[in-house]
Motif scaffolding. Structure first.
Motif, mmCIF file in Angstrom:
data_model
loop_
_atom_site.group_PDB
_atom_site.id
_atom_site.type_symbol
_atom_site.label_atom_id
_atom_site.label_comp_id
_atom_site.label_asym_id
_atom_site.label_seq_id
_atom_site.Cartn_x
_atom_site.Cartn_y
_atom_site.Cartn_z
ATOM 1 N N VAL A 35 14.278 -38.791 -50.041
ATOM 2 C CA VAL A 35 14.397 -37.771 -49.390
ATOM 3 C C VAL A 35 13.961 -36.408 -50.072
ATOM 4 O O VAL A 35 13.922 -36.465 -51.459
ATOM 5 N N GLN A 36 13.568 -35.365 -49.467
ATOM 6 C CA GLN A 36 13.043 -34.049 -50.136
ATOM 7 C C GLN A 36 14.474 -33.323 -50.322
ATOM 8 O O GLN A 36 15.463 -33.279 -49.664
ATOM 9 N N GLY A 37 14.221 -32.701 -51.588
ATOM 10 C CA GLY A 37 15.425 -31.933 -51.831
ATOM 11 C C GLY A 37 14.876 -30.542 -52.483
ATOM 12 O O GLY A 37 13.508 -30.470 -52.757
ATOM 13 N N ILE A 38 15.810 -29.483 -52.952
ATOM 14 C CA ILE A 38 15.570 -28.395 -53.627
ATOM 15 C C ILE A 38 16.168 -28.191 -54.527
ATOM 16 O O ILE A 38 17.472 -28.239 -54.405
ATOM 17 N N VAL A 39 15.924 -27.667 -56.136
ATOM 18 C CA VAL A 39 16.870 -27.661 -57.006
ATOM 19 C C VAL A 39 17.433 -26.175 -56.663
ATOM 20 O O VAL A 39 16.756 -25.177 -56.286
ATOM 21 N N THR A 40 18.489 -25.931 -56.676
ATOM 22 C CA THR A 40 19.330 -24.683 -56.272
ATOM 23 C C THR A 40 19.696 -24.051 -57.430
ATOM 24 O O THR A 40 19.535 -22.842 -57.742
ATOM 25 N N HIS A 41 19.904 -24.603 -58.538
ATOM 26 C CA HIS A 41 20.061 -24.042 -59.769
ATOM 27 C C HIS A 41 20.232 -25.269 -61.119
ATOM 28 O O HIS A 41 20.533 -26.310 -60.709
ATOM 29 N N ALA A 42 19.841 -24.759 -62.248
ATOM 30 C CA ALA A 42 19.932 -25.703 -63.296
ATOM 31 C C ALA A 42 20.164 -25.155 -64.681
ATOM 32 O O ALA A 42 19.384 -25.079 -65.340
ATOM 33 N N PRO A 43 21.504 -25.038 -64.742
ATOM 34 C CA PRO A 43 21.971 -24.139 -66.077
ATOM 35 C C PRO A 43 22.080 -25.179 -67.237
ATOM 36 O O PRO A 43 22.013 -26.659 -66.858
ATOM 37 N N PRO A 44 22.241 -24.872 -68.445
ATOM 38 C CA PRO A 44 22.346 -25.762 -69.488
ATOM 39 C C PRO A 44 23.632 -26.350 -69.444
ATOM 40 O O PRO A 44 24.667 -25.965 -68.830
ATOM 41 N N THR A 45 23.851 -27.543 -69.997
ATOM 42 C CA THR A 45 25.164 -28.254 -70.022
ATOM 43 C C THR A 45 26.138 -27.622 -70.589
ATOM 44 O O THR A 45 25.675 -26.648 -71.553
ATOM 45 N N ASP A 46 27.394 -27.619 -70.483
ATOM 46 C CA ASP A 46 28.760 -27.022 -71.109
ATOM 47 C C ASP A 46 28.738 -27.572 -72.450
ATOM 48 O O ASP A 46 29.511 -26.925 -73.192
ATOM 49 N N ASP A 47 28.249 -28.926 -72.706
ATOM 50 C CA ASP A 47 28.550 -29.282 -74.016
ATOM 51 C C ASP A 47 27.709 -28.823 -75.198
ATOM 52 O O ASP A 47 26.531 -28.899 -75.199
ATOM 53 N N PRO A 48 28.142 -28.009 -76.277
ATOM 54 C CA PRO A 48 27.617 -27.274 -77.253
ATOM 55 C C PRO A 48 26.836 -28.344 -78.307
ATOM 56 O O PRO A 48 25.949 -27.926 -78.964
ATOM 57 N N ASP A 50 25.111 -30.989 -76.769
ATOM 58 C CA ASP A 50 23.913 -31.382 -76.120
ATOM 59 C C ASP A 50 22.357 -30.630 -76.649
ATOM 60 O O ASP A 50 22.633 -29.541 -77.281
ATOM 61 N N LEU A 51 21.268 -31.330 -76.364
ATOM 62 C CA LEU A 51 20.141 -30.512 -76.885
ATOM 63 C C LEU A 51 20.044 -29.265 -75.840
ATOM 64 O O LEU A 51 20.403 -29.135 -74.825
ATOM 65 N N VAL A 53 17.351 -28.397 -74.139
ATOM 66 C CA VAL A 53 16.658 -28.603 -73.005
ATOM 67 C C VAL A 53 17.690 -29.486 -72.142
ATOM 68 O O VAL A 53 17.183 -29.737 -70.885
ATOM 69 N N ALA A 54 18.821 -29.765 -72.467
ATOM 70 C CA ALA A 54 19.875 -30.705 -71.530
ATOM 71 C C ALA A 54 20.330 -29.801 -70.360
ATOM 72 O O ALA A 54 20.922 -28.671 -70.720
ATOM 73 N N LYS A 55 20.120 -29.887 -69.008
ATOM 74 C CA LYS A 55 20.603 -29.025 -68.192
ATOM 75 C C LYS A 55 21.301 -29.991 -67.045
ATOM 76 O O LYS A 55 20.823 -31.429 -67.140
ATOM 77 N N ASP A 56 22.330 -29.223 -66.070
ATOM 78 C CA ASP A 56 22.992 -30.058 -64.967
ATOM 79 C C ASP A 56 22.149 -29.636 -63.905
ATOM 80 O O ASP A 56 22.234 -28.091 -63.358
ATOM 81 N N VAL A 57 21.270 -30.280 -63.120
ATOM 82 C CA VAL A 57 20.433 -29.940 -62.078
ATOM 83 C C VAL A 57 21.157 -30.161 -60.618
ATOM 84 O O VAL A 57 21.721 -31.278 -60.587
ATOM 85 N N HIS A 58 21.543 -28.864 -60.256
ATOM 86 C CA HIS A 58 22.094 -29.031 -58.720
ATOM 87 C C HIS A 58 20.879 -29.015 -57.760
ATOM 88 O O HIS A 58 20.136 -28.114 -58.042
ATOM 89 N N TYR A 59 21.208 -29.492 -56.925
ATOM 90 C CA TYR A 59 20.207 -29.608 -55.711
ATOM 91 C C TYR A 59 20.834 -29.715 -54.380
ATOM 92 O O TYR A 59 21.802 -30.136 -54.209
ATOM 93 N N GLU A 60 20.146 -29.590 -53.248
ATOM 94 C CA GLU A 60 20.422 -29.514 -51.933
ATOM 95 C C GLU A 60 19.156 -30.858 -51.386
ATOM 96 O O GLU A 60 18.190 -30.669 -51.786
ATOM 97 N N TYR A 61 19.662 -31.599 -50.547
ATOM 98 C CA TYR A 61 18.804 -32.756 -49.861
ATOM 99 C C TYR A 61 19.246 -32.598 -48.316
ATOM 100 O O TYR A 61 20.204 -32.180 -48.168
ATOM 101 N N PHE A 62 18.115 -33.303 -47.543
ATOM 102 C CA PHE A 62 18.238 -33.348 -46.135
ATOM 103 C C PHE A 62 18.249 -32.152 -46.016
ATOM 104 O O PHE A 62 18.930 -31.272 -45.014
ATOM 105 N N GLU A 74 23.581 -34.606 -64.114
ATOM 106 C CA GLU A 74 24.143 -33.925 -65.211
ATOM 107 C C GLU A 74 23.179 -34.387 -66.432
ATOM 108 O O GLU A 74 22.961 -35.528 -66.462
ATOM 109 N N ASN A 75 23.140 -33.601 -67.360
ATOM 110 C CA ASN A 75 22.698 -33.770 -68.515
ATOM 111 C C ASN A 75 21.163 -34.307 -68.568
ATOM 112 O O ASN A 75 20.859 -35.404 -69.379
#
Length: 137
Positions: A35-48, A50-51, A53-62, A74-75
């Motif tokens: 299904v189609q989705g859209i990224v709502t936000h993608a902040p870096p992970t909380d783990d210090p 992690d690389l 470039v590691a992000k937790d990608v939040h998205y909406e779908y439907f 995550e990650n």
């Protein structure tokens, strides 16, 4: 002694009731559809550790629904800022709340409603960028 035994039993019960979240690889590929989705936000992970470039990608779908569903992957290692990007989400056939990020892009079978939502979304994104340029940001 009774206190230690009771504590041990409680700890065992708590640990045994903790279920590890299933991964995509725990399912069959045929259990999912795109299904189609859209990224709502993608902040870096909380783990210090992690690389960078590691992000937790939040998205909406439907996205064509009045209240789209939300998910997170995550990650993920993603170099660029992907806020607002269209993404393809894999949704379980029997339970639409089971979902996984697949890739950035568009599904092959966009509905007219999804196209309208995406057009509106992209226009809003362009308007935001125009305002930034006009303000000299």
């Amino acid at each position: 002694m009774k206190k230690n035994l009771a504590t041990l039993i409680i700890v065992c019960l708590v640990l045994s009731s903790c279920k590890e979240e299933k991964k995509y690889s725990d399912y069959k590929k045929d259990d999912f559809y795109e299904v189609q989705g859209i990224v709502t936000h993608a902040p870096p992970t909380d783990d210090p550790f992690d690389l960078s470039v590691a992000k937790d990608v939040h998205y909406e779908y439907f996205i064509n629904r009045e209240k789209p569903l939300k998910g997170i992957e995550e990650n993920l290692e993603i170099l660029e800022n992907v806020n607002g990007y269209p993404v393809v989400i894999l949704v379980h056939k029997d339970n639409e709340t089971i979902n996984f990020y697949s890739r950035i892009g568009l599904t092959e079978n966009l509905t007219m409603d999804e196209k309208k939502v995406l057009e509106k979304h992209f226009q809003e994104q362009m308007d935001i960028e125009k305002k930034k340029i006009n303000k000299g940001i």
